[in-house]
Design a protein around this motif. Structure first.
Motif, PDB file in Angstrom:
ATOM      1  N   SER A 369       0.849  -1.190   0.000  1.00  0.00           N
ATOM      2  CA  SER A 369       0.000   0.000   0.000  1.00  0.00           C
ATOM      3  C   SER A 369       0.885   1.241   0.000  1.00  0.00           C
ATOM      4  CB  SER A 369      -0.907  -0.001   1.239  1.00  0.00           C
ATOM      5  OG  SER A 369      -1.597   1.231   1.367  1.00  0.00           O
ATOM      6  N   SER A 370       0.338   2.352  -0.447  1.00  0.00           N
ATOM      7  CA  SER A 370       1.049   3.625  -0.377  1.00  0.00           C
ATOM      8  C   SER A 370       0.703   4.380   0.907  1.00  0.00           C
ATOM      9  CB  SER A 370       0.704   4.493  -1.587  1.00  0.00           C
ATOM     10  OG  SER A 370      -0.690   4.751  -1.631  1.00  0.00           O
ATOM     11  N   ASP A 371      -0.141   3.789   1.740  1.00  0.00           N
ATOM     12  CA  ASP A 371      -0.586   4.446   2.960  1.00  0.00           C
ATOM     13  C   ASP A 371       0.347   4.174   4.140  1.00  0.00           C
ATOM     14  OD1 ASP A 371      -2.722   5.532   1.683  1.00  0.00           O
ATOM     15  OD2 ASP A 371      -4.246   4.304   2.670  1.00  0.00           O
ATOM     16  N   TYR A 372       0.347   5.130   5.056  1.00  0.00           N
ATOM     17  CA  TYR A 372       1.108   5.031   6.300  1.00  0.00           C
ATOM     18  C   TYR A 372       0.137   5.064   7.484  1.00  0.00           C
ATOM     19  CZ  TYR A 372       5.263   6.096   3.524  1.00  0.00           C
ATOM     20  OH  TYR A 372       6.270   6.073   2.599  1.00  0.00           O
ATOM     21  N   VAL A 373       0.588   4.496   8.586  1.00  0.00           N
ATOM     22  CA  VAL A 373      -0.204   4.478   9.814  1.00  0.00           C
ATOM     23  C   VAL A 373       0.519   5.268  10.896  1.00  0.00           C
ATOM     24  CG1 VAL A 373      -0.966   3.011  11.733  1.00  0.00           C
ATOM     25  CG2 VAL A 373      -1.450   2.335   9.368  1.00  0.00           C
ATOM     26  N   ARG A 383      -6.365   2.355  25.454  1.00  0.00           N
ATOM     27  CA  ARG A 383      -6.696   2.227  24.043  1.00  0.00           C
ATOM     28  C   ARG A 383      -5.477   2.572  23.207  1.00  0.00           C
ATOM     29  NH1 ARG A 383     -11.169   6.487  24.068  1.00  0.00           N
ATOM     30  NH2 ARG A 383     -10.879   6.514  21.800  1.00  0.00           N
ATOM     31  N   TYR A 384      -5.419   1.944  22.035  1.00  0.00           N
ATOM     32  CA  TYR A 384      -4.397   2.277  21.048  1.00  0.00           C
ATOM     33  C   TYR A 384      -5.143   2.565  19.753  1.00  0.00           C
ATOM     34  CZ  TYR A 384       0.715   2.168  21.152  1.00  0.00           C
ATOM     35  OH  TYR A 384       2.053   2.515  21.248  1.00  0.00           O
ATOM     36  N   GLU A 385      -4.939   3.758  19.213  1.00  0.00           N
ATOM     37  CA  GLU A 385      -5.642   4.118  17.989  1.00  0.00           C
ATOM     38  C   GLU A 385      -4.655   4.559  16.914  1.00  0.00           C
ATOM     39  OE1 GLU A 385      -9.066   6.582  18.448  1.00  0.00           O
ATOM     40  OE2 GLU A 385     -10.063   5.076  19.706  1.00  0.00           O
ATOM     41  N   PHE A 386      -5.176   4.667  15.692  1.00  0.00           N
ATOM     42  CA  PHE A 386      -4.303   5.046  14.583  1.00  0.00           C
ATOM     43  C   PHE A 386      -5.082   5.838  13.546  1.00  0.00           C
ATOM     44  CE2 PHE A 386      -6.191   1.042  13.276  1.00  0.00           C
ATOM     45  CZ  PHE A 386      -6.428   1.199  11.922  1.00  0.00           C
ATOM     46  N   GLN A 387      -4.330   6.588  12.757  1.00  0.00           N
ATOM     47  CA  GLN A 387      -4.893   7.363  11.646  1.00  0.00           C
ATOM     48  C   GLN A 387      -4.028   7.138  10.416  1.00  0.00           C
ATOM     49  OE1 GLN A 387      -5.753  10.867  14.800  1.00  0.00           O
ATOM     50  NE2 GLN A 387      -5.969  11.522  12.677  1.00  0.00           N
ATOM     51  N   ARG A 388      -4.670   6.981   9.264  1.00  0.00           N
ATOM     52  CA  ARG A 388      -3.951   6.683   8.030  1.00  0.00           C
ATOM     53  C   ARG A 388      -3.674   7.950   7.239  1.00  0.00           C
ATOM     54  NH1 ARG A 388      -6.144   0.983   5.631  1.00  0.00           N
ATOM     55  NH2 ARG A 388      -4.997   1.775   3.838  1.00  0.00           N
ATOM     56  N   SER A 389      -2.586   7.888   6.440  1.00  0.00           N
ATOM     57  CA  SER A 389      -2.219   9.013   5.575  1.00  0.00           C
ATOM     58  C   SER A 389      -1.437   8.492   4.390  1.00  0.00           C
ATOM     59  CB  SER A 389      -1.367  10.019   6.350  1.00  0.00           C
ATOM     60  OG  SER A 389      -0.881  11.041   5.484  1.00  0.00           O
ATOM     61  N   SER A 390      -1.576   9.161   3.260  1.00  0.00           N
ATOM     62  CA  SER A 390      -0.771   8.808   2.087  1.00  0.00           C
ATOM     63  C   SER A 390       0.381   9.785   1.878  1.00  0.00           C
ATOM     64  CB  SER A 390      -1.642   8.770   0.822  1.00  0.00           C
ATOM     65  OG  SER A 390      -2.247  10.034   0.610  1.00  0.00           O
ATOM     66  N   ASP A 391       0.310  10.959   2.536  1.00  0.00           N
ATOM     67  CA  ASP A 391       1.344  11.970   2.327  1.00  0.00           C
ATOM     68  C   ASP A 391       2.057  12.399   3.608  1.00  0.00           C
ATOM     69  OD1 ASP A 391      -0.539  13.513   3.632  1.00  0.00           O
ATOM     70  OD2 ASP A 391      -0.901  14.884   1.961  1.00  0.00           O
ATOM     71  N   LEU A 392       1.621  11.880   4.760  1.00  0.00           N
ATOM     72  CA  LEU A 392       2.192  12.172   6.079  1.00  0.00           C
ATOM     73  C   LEU A 392       1.911  13.599   6.554  1.00  0.00           C
ATOM     74  CD1 LEU A 392       5.620  10.299   5.943  1.00  0.00           C
ATOM     75  CD2 LEU A 392       3.428   9.501   6.836  1.00  0.00           C
ATOM     76  N   PHE A 393       0.981  14.261   5.893  1.00  0.00           N
ATOM     77  CA  PHE A 393       0.554  15.590   6.336  1.00  0.00           C
ATOM     78  C   PHE A 393      -0.929  15.606   6.708  1.00  0.00           C
ATOM     79  CE2 PHE A 393       4.322  16.711   3.766  1.00  0.00           C
ATOM     80  CZ  PHE A 393       5.013  17.456   4.718  1.00  0.00           C
ATOM     81  N   LEU A 394      -1.741  14.969   5.885  1.00  0.00           N
ATOM     82  CA  LEU A 394      -3.180  14.901   6.131  1.00  0.00           C
ATOM     83  C   LEU A 394      -3.522  13.481   6.575  1.00  0.00           C
ATOM     84  CD1 LEU A 394      -4.479  16.865   3.008  1.00  0.00           C
ATOM     85  CD2 LEU A 394      -4.177  17.734   5.343  1.00  0.00           C
ATOM     86  N   PHE A 395      -4.257  13.386   7.693  1.00  0.00           N
ATOM     87  CA  PHE A 395      -4.549  12.082   8.278  1.00  0.00           C
ATOM     88  C   PHE A 395      -6.060  11.859   8.380  1.00  0.00           C
ATOM     89  CE2 PHE A 395      -0.223  12.827   9.441  1.00  0.00           C
ATOM     90  CZ  PHE A 395       0.364  11.570   9.453  1.00  0.00           C
ATOM     91  N   ALA A 396      -6.478  10.628   8.099  1.00  0.00           N
ATOM     92  CA  ALA A 396      -7.888  10.243   8.164  1.00  0.00           C
ATOM     93  C   ALA A 396      -8.357  10.171   9.614  1.00  0.00           C
ATOM     94  CB  ALA A 396      -8.072   8.895   7.468  1.00  0.00           C
ATOM     95  N   PRO A 397      -9.680  10.089   9.843  1.00  0.00           N
ATOM     96  CA  PRO A 397     -10.204   9.937  11.210  1.00  0.00           C
ATOM     97  C   PRO A 397      -9.647   8.680  11.885  1.00  0.00           C
ATOM     98  CG  PRO A 397     -11.957  10.535   9.705  1.00  0.00           C
ATOM     99  CD  PRO A 397     -10.761  10.227   8.855  1.00  0.00           C
ATOM    100  N   PRO A 398      -9.649   8.646  13.206  1.00  0.00           N
ATOM    101  CA  PRO A 398      -9.022   7.542  13.935  1.00  0.00           C
ATOM    102  C   PRO A 398      -9.786   6.224  13.857  1.00  0.00           C
ATOM    103  CG  PRO A 398     -10.122   9.012  15.465  1.00  0.00           C
ATOM    104  CD  PRO A 398     -10.187   9.663  14.121  1.00  0.00           C
ATOM    105  N   GLN A 399      -9.028   5.147  13.962  1.00  0.00           N
ATOM    106  CA  GLN A 399      -9.561   3.803  14.113  1.00  0.00           C
ATOM    107  C   GLN A 399      -8.867   3.165  15.316  1.00  0.00           C
ATOM    108  OE1 GLN A 399      -8.716   2.992   9.599  1.00  0.00           O
ATOM    109  NE2 GLN A 399     -10.153   1.429  10.262  1.00  0.00           N
ATOM    110  N   SER A 400      -9.496   2.128  15.858  1.00  0.00           N
ATOM    111  CA  SER A 400      -8.924   1.447  17.015  1.00  0.00           C
ATOM    112  C   SER A 400      -8.335   0.096  16.616  1.00  0.00           C
ATOM    113  CB  SER A 400      -9.988   1.223  18.093  1.00  0.00           C
ATOM    114  OG  SER A 400     -10.384   2.434  18.668  1.00  0.00           O
ATOM    115  N   PHE A 401      -7.201  -0.252  17.225  1.00  0.00           N
ATOM    116  CA  PHE A 401      -6.684  -1.608  17.097  1.00  0.00           C
ATOM    117  C   PHE A 401      -7.617  -2.569  17.836  1.00  0.00           C
ATOM    118  CE2 PHE A 401      -2.116   0.156  16.867  1.00  0.00           C
ATOM    119  CZ  PHE A 401      -2.149   0.184  15.482  1.00  0.00           C
ATOM    120  N   ILE A 402      -7.777  -3.755  17.289  1.00  0.00           N
ATOM    121  CA  ILE A 402      -8.488  -4.844  17.963  1.00  0.00           C
ATOM    122  C   ILE A 402      -7.424  -5.806  18.464  1.00  0.00           C
ATOM    123  CG2 ILE A 402     -10.169  -6.700  17.687  1.00  0.00           C
ATOM    124  CD1 ILE A 402     -11.312  -5.047  15.296  1.00  0.00           C
TER     125      ILE A 402
END
Length: 439
Positions: A369-373, A383-402
Motif C-alpha cells: 500500500s502507499s498508505d502510512y499508519v 486504548r491504542y488508535e491510529f490514523q492513516r495518511s498517504s502523504d504524512l501531512f493529512l490524516f484520516a479519522p481515527p480507528q482502534s486496534f483490535i
C-alpha cells in the motif's frame, strides 16, 4: 623614428598584458572548477545500497553549475529520483551518475557508481513491540510481542508474557518505550528502550537506555548506556532519558540513536542524538542536541518519504505564562537528519482539541500500500488508535486496534510470513492465517 619605436613597444606591452591577464583568468577558472569537482560527493550510504532519492548538488562552492546524467534512467533519473529497486533475484544493478560541472567556458565531468538496493522481500505481517499497561505492575515494564496480518487485528505472542526478562537486559530492572528497527541488512534488527523501572524506582530519575541487536528477533545481545556515567561533563544532572529510537542515516552510513533528555535543574525536554558504533553496543561520541521544540517534546519517531524526514512526537502548547493548555501529536520536517527541523504546531491526532491524552507516536508503512499508519497510545483509557495518511501531512479519522493485550508505547515493523512463523514456533499466539501462509 624614436616615437614610432616607443608606440610599438607600448602596443606590444598592452597585447602581452592582455594575453597574460586572459591566461591567468582561464587558469583561475580552471582552478576553481577543479576545486568544485574535488568537493563534489555523493554520501557513501547512498552509493552502496540506494533506497532513497539521491541528494544531487546543482551548484558548486565556487559558482559552477552542475547538471547530472544517469546511465540508466529507468532506475534513477537525471534528477536523482529513484524510480524502482533492483530485482531480488539476479545480478546487482549499478547505475552511473555523471556530473557535468561548468564555470564560464570551462567544463569538467565526474562520475559516481550507484548500487541500487534490491527489492524488499514480500512482507505479509506486522510485529508490534511494546510493554504492558495492565496486569501485575512488577511485570508491566518488560518487552513483549504482538503480531498481525492486517495491522488492525492483533494477537499477543507468548500469552502476553515477556519474551525476555528486563532484569537480564537493563540496569534498573525495567524497560519502557521499546523501538524496533530492521537494518539495512534485511536480517539485522536493532532495538532500543528506556531503561526505567517505575514500580521500583519511581519517576524521578532513569539513567539511560538499553541497546539490543538480533539476527532473528528471538536471540538478543544487549548493552546498557548510562548517560550520566558515560558523559559526566555533558550530562552531570540527568533526570530522564526517554523513548530512544534508531534510524539509519545514509549520509554517513551509520545508525543514529535519538532520545529526549531532561536535566534535574532544567525543565526543557529536548531531543539529543548520537551515532551507534558498528557493533551497536555504545555511542561513537558524546550525544549532541538534535532538535529543540519550542515547548518541549517527547516520544519522537522519524520516517523518510520523498526527500523529506518527518519527525512525529508528543508536543504541547503553552500560554504566555508558560502554562500548558493543549498537547498531542505534532511533527517537524527536515531534508537531512542533521536538520534544520521546521516545526509545525498543528496537531495531527484527533484528540488534542478534546483534551484526551495521547503519547507514544509511532509511524509505519502498510504492506502492499502507499498508505502510512500513525498510531498512538491513549494510556489513560487503555486504548491504542491510529490514523492513516498517504502523504504524512493529512490524516484520516481515527480507528482502534483490535487486540488481546493492552500495549503501552511501542513500535511496529513489517515482517515476512517466514519470520512470523519462526516467531510462532518459539512462542504461542500466531494467528491461523499467518501459520498457514506460504513462506
Amino acid at each position: 623614428m624614436k616615437q614610432l619605436i616607443q608606440t610599438v613597444i607600448i602596443t606590444l606591452a598592452v597585447i602581452y598584458s592582455t594575453q597574460t591577464a586572459g591566461a591567468q583568468s582561464v587558469t583561475s577558472v580552471r582552478v576553481k572548477l577543479n576545486e568544485d569537482k574535488k568537493a563534489l560527493l555523493i554520501p557513501i550510504g547512498f552509493t552502496q545500497n540506494l533506497k532513497w532519492d539521491l541528494p544531487l548538488t546543482i551548484k558548486g562552492g565556487n559558482g559552477s553549475t552542475i547538471s547530472w546524467k544517469s546511465s540508466n534512467p529507468s532506475y534513477v533519473d537525471n534528477n536523482g529520483k529513484l524510480l524502482k529497486r533492483a530485482p531480488r533475484a539476479g545480478k546487482a544493478v549499478d547505475v552511473i551518475l555523471t556530473a557535468n560541472l561548468t564555470l564560464g567556458k570551462e567544463t569538467l565531468t565526474k562520475s559516481f557508481k550507484i548500487r541500487i538496493a534490491k527489492e524488499d522481500p514480500p512482507f505479509d505481517a506486522y510485529l508490534f513491540t511494546y510493554f504492558e499497561g495492565t496486569g501485575p505492575k512488577e511485570l508491566q515494564e518488560q518487552l513483549r510481542y504482538g503480531i498481525s496480518a492486517d495491522a488492525i487485528n492483533w494477537s499477543a505472542l507468548n500469552n502476553n508474557q515477556p519474551i525476555i526478562s528486563s532484569e537480564l537486559i537493563s540496569a534498573t530492572g525495567g524497560i519502557r518505550d521499546p523501538h524496533l528497527l530492521r537494518g539495512e541488512n534485511i536480517n539485522d534488527f536493532f532495538l532500543v528502550a528506556t531503561d526505567m523501572f517505575t514500580v521500583k524506582n519511581g519517576w524521578e530519575h532513569n539513567p539511560g537506555i538499553v541497546m539490543m541487536r538480533s539476527s532473528d528477533l528471538i536471540t538478543w545481545k544487549h548493552n546498557i548506556i548510562d548517560l550520566e556515567k558515560s558523559y559526566p561533563k555533558k550530562f552531570p544532572n540527568v533526570k530522564w532519558v526517554w523513548a530512544p529510537q534508531t534510524i539509519y542515516d545514509p549520509s554517513v552510513n551509520k545508525y543514529m540513536v535519538y532520545f529526549t533528555v531532561r536535566l534535574k535543574n532544567d525543565p526543557a525536554l529536548d531531543f539529543y542524538c548520537a551515532y551507534a558504533n558498528k557493533d551497536f553496543t555504545a555511542f561513537e561520541e558524546e550525544p549532541k542536541l538534535m532538535f529543540k521544540a519550542k515547548y518541549g517534546a517527547i516520544d519522537g519517531d522519524i520516517i523518510y518519504k520523498d526527500g523529506l524526514y518527518h519527525f512525529f512526537y508528543k508536543g504541547n502548547t503553552k500560554d504566555e505564562n508558560g502554562k500548558e493548555f493543549k498537547n498531542g501529536i505534532q511533527q517537524a520536517t527536515a531534508k537531512t537528519l542533521q536538520g534544520p527541523w521546521i516545526e509545525d504546531f498543528k496537531y495531527l491526532d484527533a484528540y488534542a482539541e478534546k483534551h484526551i491524552s495521547v503519547e507514544g507516536s509511532g509511524i509505519f508503512k502498510l504492506n502492499n500500500s502507499s498508505d502510512y499508519v500513525l498510531m498512538y497510545d491513549m494510556y489513560r483509557d487503555h486504548r491504542y488508535e491510529f490514523q492513516r495518511s498517504s502523504d504524512l501531512f493529512l490524516f484520516a479519522p481515527p480507528q482502534s486496534f483490535i487486540k488481546n493485550f493492552n500495549p503501552r508505547h511501542g513500535t511496529v515493523i513489517n515482517i515476512t510470513a517466514k519470520e512470523a512463523q519462526r516467531l510462532g514456533q518459539k512462542w504461542p499466539g500466531l494467528p491461523k492465517e499467518l501459520a498457514t501462509r506460504q513462506k
